[in-house]
Design a protein around this motif. Sequence first.
Motif, mmCIF file in Angstrom:
data_model
loop_
_atom_site.group_PDB
_atom_site.id
_atom_site.type_symbol
_atom_site.label_atom_id
_atom_site.label_comp_id
_atom_site.label_asym_id
_atom_site.label_seq_id
_atom_site.Cartn_x
_atom_site.Cartn_y
_atom_site.Cartn_z
ATOM 1 N N GLY A 255 35.560 43.316 -3.144
ATOM 2 C CA GLY A 255 35.295 42.860 -4.502
ATOM 3 C C GLY A 255 34.969 41.380 -4.537
ATOM 4 N N ALA A 256 35.505 40.641 -3.565
ATOM 5 C CA ALA A 256 35.299 39.192 -3.546
ATOM 6 C C ALA A 256 34.266 38.787 -2.509
ATOM 7 N N PHE A 257 33.410 39.720 -2.115
ATOM 8 C CA PHE A 257 32.491 39.432 -1.005
ATOM 9 C C PHE A 257 31.701 38.148 -1.215
ATOM 10 N N ILE A 258 31.254 37.928 -2.448
ATOM 11 C CA ILE A 258 30.359 36.777 -2.656
ATOM 12 C C ILE A 258 31.119 35.457 -2.728
ATOM 13 N N ARG A 259 32.457 35.525 -2.765
ATOM 14 C CA ARG A 259 33.207 34.259 -2.799
ATOM 15 C C ARG A 259 33.304 33.667 -1.403
ATOM 16 N N THR A 260 33.128 32.361 -1.313
ATOM 17 C CA THR A 260 33.223 31.723 -0.013
ATOM 18 C C THR A 260 34.514 30.909 0.106
ATOM 19 N N LYS B 155 34.189 39.943 7.762
ATOM 20 C CA LYS B 155 33.705 40.251 6.423
ATOM 21 C C LYS B 155 32.433 41.095 6.485
ATOM 22 N N SER C 2 29.361 45.397 -6.440
ATOM 23 C CA SER C 2 30.322 44.379 -6.031
ATOM 24 C C SER C 2 29.627 43.099 -5.594
ATOM 25 N N GLY C 3 28.304 43.169 -5.496
ATOM 26 C CA GLY C 3 27.549 41.979 -5.111
ATOM 27 C C GLY C 3 27.333 41.846 -3.619
ATOM 28 N N ILE C 4 27.629 42.908 -2.854
ATOM 29 C CA ILE C 4 27.378 42.848 -1.404
ATOM 30 C C ILE C 4 25.861 42.842 -1.179
ATOM 31 N N PRO C 5 25.361 41.853 -0.443
ATOM 32 C CA PRO C 5 23.905 41.731 -0.272
ATOM 33 C C PRO C 5 23.376 42.785 0.698
ATOM 34 N N ARG D 74 27.293 37.365 -9.927
ATOM 35 C CA ARG D 74 27.493 35.924 -9.718
ATOM 36 C C ARG D 74 27.573 35.147 -11.034
#
Lengths: 287, 310, 234
Positions: free
Chosen positions: C102-107, A163, A181-184, C77
Motif C-alpha cells: 500500500g505504501a509502495f510509492i513512499r520513499t 520492495k 496501490s500505485g505500483i508502477p 500520489r
Amino acid sequence: MVTELLQLAIYGVVLGSILTLGAIGVSLIYGILRFAHFAHGDLMALGAYFSLSLVAGLGFPVWASAPFAIVGAALAAIAIDQTVYRHLRKSPPIILLISSFGIAIALRSVIQLVWGPRNQVYASGIQIPWRFEGLVIKPDHVWIVLGAVVLVAALHLFLTRTKMGKAMRAMSDNMDLALVSGIPSERVIMVTWAVGGGLAAVAGIFLGMDTRLHPVMGWSVLLPVFAAAILGGIGRPYGAIAGGMVIGLAMEMSTVVIDPTYKPAVAFALMVIMLVVRPQGLFKGNA
Amino acid sequence: MEMDGLLTYGVFFLTQAGIYAVLALGLNVQYGLTGQINIGIAGFFAVGAYTSAIVTTHPSTAHLGGFNLPFPVGVVAAMATSALVAAAIGRITMRLRSDYLAIATIGIAEIIRLALKNEDWLTNGVRGIPGIPRPFSETLGANPLISLGVVLGFVAFAFWMVERARSAPWGRVLRAIRENEDGVSAAGKDVAHFRLQAFVFGASLMGMAGALYAHFIGFISPEAFLPLYGTFLVWVMLIAGGAGNNWGALVGALAIWVLWSATQFMTDALGAEYATQAGALRVLLIGVLLQVILIARPQGLLPERGARKH
Amino acid sequence: MTLLSIEGLTGGYGGADILHGVDLRVEPGEIVVIIGPNGAGKSTLMKAAFGLVKIKEGAVLFEKRDITPLRPDQIVRQGISYVPQERNVFPSMSVEENLEMGAFIRTDDIRPQMERIYSFFPRLAERRTQIAGSMSGGERQMLAMGRALMLDPKLLLLDEPTAGLSPLFIDQTFERIQKINAAGIGILMVEQNAKQALAVCDRGYVLTMGRNRIDDTGANLLANKDVAEMFLGG
C-alpha cells in the motif's frame, strides 16, 4: 541396479536444476504478463552463446563469463519486451503467445547468423570425473547444481526481502489492486524480464556445459521447461523448483525402461497427466 | 529454353504454394474459427506424408508396406491417420485452456519427429522413403502440370469443405466458443466436443497436405520436414491473410510464399559460402514480419467479417 | 477548499455510457455516501474519481486541480486511496507485506504509519505474518482499509465496505469508518446498507439510472419519504 538408478538420479538432479532455472522465468513472466512465453528456451540459448563468445573469443573461464551473459540476456529480454510485447499488452494472451513463437524463431535465426549452425562446446576434452562406489560425477555437475541452489536462494531473498521483489509478487497476485496501490507496472514488468532473462542465461550456460551448444538447443528444451512450470503450477515460481526436479528426475530415470530418445515424451506425458488430473499444479494455488 | 525454365519454376512454385494453402486452411479451422493454437502443424503434416507414402509405394523390406495402392487411397488414408492422431491426443487436451493446448502440440510434434527418426520398421528411419509415385503418373504420365492440377484441385476441395463448415451452424458454434466459451456451455452445448471436432478436421487437412507433398516430391525423410519452419510459415500465412477468413488463408499462403521465395533469390545472390547464414536471415525477416503484422494489422489483409477487433 | 468535486460527468467502461451528467462533491472531513438501486452507477461514479472510468464529458477536480486525465497510479500520489469491493488484498502475501505494498510509492520510513495502522486495527497487529488469503472476510476488509491508509490519504474511497459481512462486523466497520474520518480523512463510499450508512454520513447522494436523483444531509435523507420507500424498506 541400485548404483545405476543412483547414477540416473544424479543426472536427473542436474537436468532438474537446469529446467528449474528456466521454469522459474516462465512462471514469473506468466504470473505478471499472463502469457506463455514461447521464446524462453531461445532466450536460454542466447545466454549460452553470449557466454561462448567470451569463453572462445576472449579466453574467459565459463564462470567468469556468466555475469556478462546474464546482463546480456536480461537486456535482450527487456529490449524484446519494449519493442514488441509492450505494443501487445492490451491484446489477448493468445496473440502474445503467437508473437513469442515468432520471437523464438527470430532469436534462433540470430544465433545461427552470429555463431553459425554447428555444434559447439565451451571446453573441448574430457573432464576427469570423480568416482566413488561406482558412481560417476563430473565437476560440471556439481557446479550446475550448486549454481542453481545459489540462484534460487538469491531469488527467494529478492522476492521476500526487497520492495521490488514484493511488488512482483503483488502484481502476480492481484494486478488490479497493484495498479490502484500505485505500483508502477511497467517498471515491475521490466524487472521481471531482467530476472527471467538472467535466470534463462544461466540455465542456457548450464545446458551448454552439460551437453553442447546448438542453435536448436533452446527450442528442444522448451517442452520440459514448460512441463516443469506447469507441474509446479504456472505463475508460481516456487512450484517451478519442484516441477523442475520432478521432470528432470523422471526424464533421466525413465531411460531404465524406455529408449533414451523418447525422454521428451516423458516430460510431455507427465505434463498432460498433470493438466488433466490437477490443472492447478502440484500445490494448490490461485494461479 | 529460358521460358521453359521459368515455366517449370512457376509450376513448382504454385504447387508448393497450393500445399501451404491447404495447411493454412487446416490451421484456419483450428485457430481462425475455434481459437486453438497448434504449434505442431509439422507433426500432422509428416503423419500424412508418411501414411500416403507407405500406402502407395511398392512393397519394401525397409519400412512398413508399401501396399502399392492408388494415390486417392493414399490421400484418404493420410487424412484418416492424421485425424486419428489428433483425436487421440485431442480427447485428453480439448478441455485445456488454449495456451496449455499450444504447449501440448509442441510435445505431439516432437514425439512424432522422434518416432519418424527412430522407428525404422515403420519409416526406414533417417534414410527415408523413396519412390513415392506422382499422382496418376501411371495413367497420365509424370508431367509436373498434372501434379499442379491435382494440388490445385485439392486446394479447391479443401476450401469448399472449410467454407461450408464455416457458414454452417457448426461453424457459428465454433466462433461462439472462441468469443464466449462460458456462454456456449451455459446454452447446453458440449464445448470440448465441438473443439475436438474442429481440431480433428483441421488436422485431417494437414494430413492431406502432407500426402500431396509426399507425392509431389517423391521422397520423404525426417530431414525433409524442417519441422518448425514449416509450422511457423503456416502461422505467418494465416495471420497475414486474416485468421477466420478462408479467402484470407489462401491470399496469405500465396503472399507469404511469394515473399519467402523472393527472399531466396535475394539470399542466393550472397553466394554459396553464406548459404546457412542466408537461410537464417530469411527466417529472421519472416519472424520480424510477423511482429509487424501483429502490432500494425492484427486482423490481417482480409479481416474476418463481423469479428470483434482486438 | 472543496476536497473532491465531480462536475457533469458522463462516461462508462467503453461501451454504452453508465453515468449521465452526474455532480458530486466531498468537503474536507466529510463522510459522503452514494446510495441507489442496482445498476444506478454508484460504483462507477466512485471509480470515475479514481481514473478507472472512461470519461466523455465533465471533470473531476481534487483540491481544485483537474485530475480527469490522470491514471490511477498518478491519482494515488495526489492523496486519494481506493478500496475495491472484492479482491482487495494480495492473497498470497502476509498482512505486513500487504501494508507495505500500500505504501509502495513512499520513499520515506513507513514504520510509523504501519504502527499507527496496527494500533488502529489491533487484530491486524496480532496477525502480521499471516497470509491474507487465509483470513476471514471481516479481517480482510480491515486489511484492505489498512493498505489504503498506508499513504495517509486526504480522501478514502470505499466500495461497499460492508458487503458480505455479518451484522456484528457491519456495525464495527461503520464505527471504524467514523474513527478514520475523525482523524481528518474525507470518506466517499458506496453502500447497500443505506440506513446505517446514512446514519453515519454527513451528506448523501441518491443515484438512479446514472443521474443525480436527490442529494441532502444524511439526516434529511433518512427522514425523506421517497428515500425510505425506495431503499430503507419502508
